[in-house]
Scaffold this motif. Sequence first.
Motif, PDB file in Angstrom:
ATOM      1  N   UNK A 264      -1.365 -27.771 -28.385  1.00 23.96           N
ATOM      2  CA  UNK A 264      -1.873 -26.583 -27.705  1.00 23.96           C
ATOM      3  C   UNK A 264      -1.919 -25.418 -28.689  1.00 23.96           C
ATOM      4  N   UNK A 265      -2.309 -24.242 -28.210  1.00 23.58           N
ATOM      5  CA  UNK A 265      -2.574 -23.103 -29.093  1.00 23.58           C
ATOM      6  C   UNK A 265      -1.327 -22.345 -29.504  1.00 23.58           C
ATOM      7  N   UNK A 266      -0.143 -22.798 -29.035  1.00 27.19           N
ATOM      8  CA  UNK A 266       1.079 -22.078 -29.368  1.00 27.19           C
ATOM      9  C   UNK A 266       1.736 -22.570 -30.653  1.00 27.19           C
ATOM     10  N   UNK A 267       1.110 -23.530 -31.315  1.00 23.09           N
ATOM     11  CA  UNK A 267       1.632 -23.968 -32.616  1.00 23.09           C
ATOM     12  C   UNK A 267       0.527 -23.862 -33.658  1.00 23.09           C
ATOM     13  N   UNK A 268       0.884 -23.407 -34.865  1.00 22.12           N
ATOM     14  CA  UNK A 268      -0.102 -23.345 -35.949  1.00 22.12           C
ATOM     15  C   UNK A 268      -0.438 -24.759 -36.403  1.00 22.12           C
ATOM     16  N   UNK A 269      -1.727 -25.034 -36.642  1.00 23.15           N
ATOM     17  CA  UNK A 269      -2.119 -26.367 -37.105  1.00 23.15           C
ATOM     18  C   UNK A 269      -1.347 -26.827 -38.351  1.00 23.15           C
ATOM     19  N   UNK A 285      -7.142 -26.879 -31.076  1.00 19.37           N
ATOM     20  CA  UNK A 285      -6.118 -26.364 -30.180  1.00 19.37           C
ATOM     21  C   UNK A 285      -6.531 -24.978 -29.694  1.00 19.37           C
ATOM     22  N   UNK A 286      -7.818 -24.829 -29.352  1.00 19.66           N
ATOM     23  CA  UNK A 286      -8.380 -23.528 -28.979  1.00 19.66           C
ATOM     24  C   UNK A 286      -7.819 -23.095 -27.621  1.00 19.66           C
ATOM     25  N   UNK A 287      -7.353 -21.867 -27.556  1.00 18.31           N
ATOM     26  CA  UNK A 287      -6.857 -21.325 -26.286  1.00 18.31           C
ATOM     27  C   UNK A 287      -8.011 -21.332 -25.271  1.00 18.31           C
ATOM     28  N   UNK A 288      -7.899 -22.094 -24.168  1.00 20.82           N
ATOM     29  CA  UNK A 288      -9.021 -22.218 -23.222  1.00 20.82           C
ATOM     30  C   UNK A 288      -9.486 -20.856 -22.680  1.00 20.82           C
ATOM     31  N   UNK A 301     -13.740 -17.174 -33.859  1.00 18.73           N
ATOM     32  CA  UNK A 301     -12.411 -17.756 -33.627  1.00 18.73           C
ATOM     33  C   UNK A 301     -12.422 -19.282 -33.797  1.00 18.73           C
ATOM     34  N   UNK A 302     -13.544 -19.910 -33.424  1.00 18.93           N
ATOM     35  CA  UNK A 302     -13.627 -21.371 -33.595  1.00 18.93           C
ATOM     36  C   UNK A 302     -13.638 -21.706 -35.086  1.00 18.93           C
ATOM     37  N   UNK A 303     -14.372 -20.894 -35.859  1.00 16.02           N
ATOM     38  CA  UNK A 303     -14.384 -21.136 -37.318  1.00 16.02           C
ATOM     39  C   UNK A 303     -12.992 -20.927 -37.910  1.00 16.02           C
ATOM     40  N   UNK A 304     -12.285 -19.927 -37.416  1.00 14.35           N
ATOM     41  CA  UNK A 304     -10.915 -19.695 -37.908  1.00 14.35           C
ATOM     42  C   UNK A 304     -10.024 -20.892 -37.555  1.00 14.35           C
ATOM     43  N   UNK A 305     -10.221 -21.429 -36.366  1.00 12.50           N
ATOM     44  CA  UNK A 305      -9.438 -22.617 -35.974  1.00 12.50           C
ATOM     45  C   UNK A 305      -9.735 -23.781 -36.913  1.00 12.50           C
ATOM     46  N   UNK A 306     -11.020 -24.003 -37.189  1.00 10.09           N
ATOM     47  CA  UNK A 306     -11.395 -25.130 -38.059  1.00 10.09           C
ATOM     48  C   UNK A 306     -10.825 -24.943 -39.462  1.00 10.09           C
ATOM     49  N   UNK A 318      -9.944 -28.049 -26.976  1.00  6.83           N
ATOM     50  CA  UNK A 318      -9.157 -26.935 -26.463  1.00  6.83           C
ATOM     51  C   UNK A 318      -7.676 -27.346 -26.502  1.00  6.83           C
ATOM     52  N   UNK A 319      -6.803 -26.373 -26.310  1.00 10.57           N
ATOM     53  CA  UNK A 319      -5.375 -26.680 -26.263  1.00 10.57           C
ATOM     54  C   UNK A 319      -4.904 -27.097 -24.878  1.00 10.57           C
ATOM     55  N   UNK A 320      -5.797 -27.016 -23.886  1.00 10.34           N
ATOM     56  CA  UNK A 320      -5.559 -27.542 -22.530  1.00 10.34           C
ATOM     57  C   UNK A 320      -6.936 -27.582 -21.869  1.00 10.34           C
TER      58      UNK A 320
END
Length: 347
Positions: A264-269, A285-288, A301-306, A318-320
Motif C-alpha cells: 500500500x501507499x504507506x511504505x516507500x517502494x 502502490x498509488x494512494x487510491x 504523481x504516477x511518474x514519481x511512483x514509477x 493502486x495501494x488498495x
Amino acid sequence: MTTLKNDLLLRTLRGEKTERTPVWMMRQAGRYLPDYLKLKDKYSFFERVQRPELAAEITIQPVEQVGVDAAIIFSDILVIPQAMGMEVQMVEHKGPILPDPIRRASDLDKLRVPDVIESLGYVFEALRLTKKTLDGRVPLIGFAGAPWTLLCYMVEGKGSKTFDVAKAFCYTQPETANLLLQLITDTTIAYLKGQAAAGADVIQIFDSWGGLLGPEDFEALSLRYIRQIVAALKGHALLIIFAKGAWHSLEEMAATGADGLGIDWCIRPAMARQLAGPRVALQGNFDPAKLLSPIPVIRKEVRAMLDAFDGGPHIANLGHGILPNVPVDHARAFVETVKNYAYEPAE
Ligand code: CP3
C-alpha cells in the motif's frame, strides 16, 4: 490454447525484464464504470456474480474502457463463506452482512468443506467464458480472500474498522480459530486450483485486514495459512499476495515463494524492496484517493511512483481498491501515464 498478445504481467511476475511496466487496478471491475452501474440497477449483487455472462461482461469492461494490462474476474471474497454454508447478504451502502456469525466451537458444525465444482462452479464457468471472450488480449486474474480476512467477516458478521469481535474470538478461543482457519484454507486451495484449471493465469490473495495484526499474530493467524495456499498453487498459476498494512512481514511473505507482493501507499517502494529482496515482483502502490486529484497532478504523481519503484520487477497498481467516485478519465490517466512512461525520452 490462445497465446497471449499482452503477457507483460506474467513476464514481470516471472522476474523477466519487460519493455514497460504492466498496469491494472485493484477493484477495477465494477464500482466506478457507468456501464457497470447500469447492470447494478438491473441485477442484484449475487446475480451479477453468479451469472457467468454478466460476470464476464463486467470483467472485460475495464480492459476495453480503461486499457488495463490484465482482467480480474468479477466475483467476491465472500463466495467462500457462502459455499461453506453461511448466509451472506450484500446491503447497499452498508456492505456485507453475515446474519449468523461463527462465535464458538459448536458453530463450526454448521460449516462444510464444500465440493467446489458443485458450489462454486459458476465462478469457473465465468472464468472460462471470460477467457474465451478475451481471446488472448490480456491475462486473467483469479482471486480469493486470505483465510484471516475471511475469518474476520465470518466471526464479526459484518464489516468493521477494527474487527475486535473477530480478534477477541482468536485470542480467547485459539484452537477453534485455528480449526476455522484450516477449514477456510482447505476450501480455498480447492477453489483456487479450480480457478487455475478454468483459465486464471494469476491468482491474487487479498488479505485486506492483515494489517490489523502485529507481526507475531500475522504469522500465527494469517501467513501460516497463506503459505499453505502458495505451496499448493505452485505450478498451477502465478501468485500475488496483497496483505494490506502488513509491510513488517514482506520478507516472510517473499519467502513463501509467491511471485508478487502487493504494497500500500504507506511504505516507500525502496524500503519494500529492501525487505522483500530482489526476486519478487512488487505491486502497487498509488494512494487510491489521489485518483481524485486533477489529471495533471495524477500524471505527475504516477511518474514519481514509477521512479520510486526503479530497480526490480514492478506491477503498477493502486495501494488498495479504486474508490467508487473516481471519474473514468482519471482512471484512464493513471493507466496511460504508466503505459507512456517508458517511451518518454530520458532527461
Ligand atoms: O476488481 C474487482 O472489483 C473484482 C471484483 C471484486 C469484488 N470484491 C466485487 C465487489 C473483488 C476483487 C472483491 C474483493 C473483496 N471483497 C475484498 C478484498 C479487496 C479489498 O477491497 O480489500 C473484500 C474485503 C470484499 C468484501 C466486500 N464486498 C465488501 C467489504 C463490500 C462492500 C463495500 C465495497 O467494497 O464495495 C463488497 C461488495 C462488492 N464486491 C462490490 C463489488 C463491485 C460493491 C457492491 C456492488 O457493486 O453492488
